[in-house]
Motif scaffolding. Structure first.
Motif, PDB file in Angstrom:
ATOM      1  N   THR A  76     -51.932  20.222 -36.913  1.00 62.04           N
ATOM      2  CA  THR A  76     -50.799  20.452 -37.812  1.00 62.04           C
ATOM      3  C   THR A  76     -50.045  19.147 -38.080  1.00 62.04           C
ATOM      4  O   THR A  76     -49.198  19.094 -38.956  1.00 62.04           O
ATOM      5  CB  THR A  76     -49.830  21.503 -37.234  1.00 62.04           C
ATOM      6  N   ASP A  77     -50.375  18.091 -37.336  1.00 61.02           N
ATOM      7  CA  ASP A  77     -49.767  16.778 -37.537  1.00 61.02           C
ATOM      8  C   ASP A  77     -50.820  15.707 -37.284  1.00 61.02           C
ATOM      9  O   ASP A  77     -51.160  15.414 -36.135  1.00 61.02           O
ATOM     10  CB  ASP A  77     -48.586  16.596 -36.579  1.00 61.02           C
ATOM     11  N   LEU A  78     -51.346  15.138 -38.346  1.00 58.21           N
ATOM     12  CA  LEU A  78     -52.383  14.110 -38.215  1.00 58.21           C
ATOM     13  C   LEU A  78     -51.851  12.870 -37.488  1.00 58.21           C
ATOM     14  O   LEU A  78     -52.629  12.046 -37.007  1.00 58.21           O
ATOM     15  CB  LEU A  78     -52.944  13.736 -39.592  1.00 58.21           C
ATOM     16  N   GLU A  97     -55.860  17.687 -41.159  1.00 58.85           N
ATOM     17  CA  GLU A  97     -54.506  18.212 -41.029  1.00 58.85           C
ATOM     18  C   GLU A  97     -54.408  19.503 -41.829  1.00 58.85           C
ATOM     19  O   GLU A  97     -54.859  19.571 -42.971  1.00 58.85           O
ATOM     20  CB  GLU A  97     -53.481  17.209 -41.540  1.00 58.85           C
ATOM     21  N   VAL A  98     -53.822  20.515 -41.189  1.00 64.26           N
ATOM     22  CA  VAL A  98     -53.661  21.815 -41.834  1.00 64.26           C
ATOM     23  C   VAL A  98     -52.192  22.226 -41.769  1.00 64.26           C
ATOM     24  O   VAL A  98     -51.424  21.720 -40.952  1.00 64.26           O
ATOM     25  CB  VAL A  98     -54.544  22.895 -41.162  1.00 64.26           C
ATOM     26  N   LYS A 130     -51.165  31.569 -34.109  1.00 67.50           N
ATOM     27  CA  LYS A 130     -50.107  31.667 -33.092  1.00 67.50           C
ATOM     28  C   LYS A 130     -49.194  30.445 -33.053  1.00 67.50           C
ATOM     29  O   LYS A 130     -48.478  30.232 -32.085  1.00 67.50           O
ATOM     30  CB  LYS A 130     -50.702  31.943 -31.711  1.00 67.50           C
ATOM     31  N   GLY A 131     -49.254  29.579 -34.072  1.00 66.43           N
ATOM     32  CA  GLY A 131     -48.409  28.396 -34.096  1.00 66.43           C
ATOM     33  C   GLY A 131     -48.942  27.233 -33.281  1.00 66.43           C
ATOM     34  O   GLY A 131     -48.199  26.305 -32.955  1.00 66.43           O
TER      35      GLY A 131
END
Length: 130
Positions: free
Chosen positions: A81-83, A108-109, A114-115
């Motif tokens: 979620t954070d490259l 990165e997505v 579930k976060g």
């Protein structure tokens, strides 16, 4: 060739309509692992390094349940979620793999199940038994 479903209590149980891994011949397709602790099905921590380490531990458990080891993985896909955490991923991955490393992608997505901050899936080729 028939497919064999791989399941182990040493990795988190599937949280959807999928198997932990599927083996066809000597090739094993591993589903994505997130940083859940198998015994509790809760995240190991909010710390990124701890999450990355748990994901590799989960992958290792599935590889072993399939009759191989993490080093037998030939391709991994890493979803972040954070490259900006890419350098940490490299450090943690180096703790689990030896040269030669598998082929890899890091993407990165916007979000993960579930976060989670990281998810990894991949393909493993089991050593020939000849």
């Amino acid at each position: 060739m028939s497919k064999v479903i791989i399941n182990t209590e040493n990795a988190p149980a599937a949280i959807g309509t999928y198997s932990q891994a599927v083996k066809i011949g000597t090739t094993v397709y591993l589903s994505g692992q997130i940083p859940l602790v198998p015994e509790t099905m809760q995240f190991i921590s909010d710390d990124f390094r701890a999450q990355a380490t748990q994901v590799f531990k989960n992958l290792k458990a599935v590889c072993e349940a399939a009759g191989g080891e993490l080093q037998d993985m030939i391709k991994v896909q890493i979803y972040l979620t954070d490259l900006g955490q890419f350098a940490v991923v490299n450090e943690v991955m180096a703790e689990f793999f030896e040269v030669p490393y598998p082929a890899r992608a890091a993407i990165e997505v916007k979000g993960l199940p579930k976060g989670a901050q990281i998810e990894i899936d991949g393909v493993m080729e089991l050593p020939s038994t000849n």
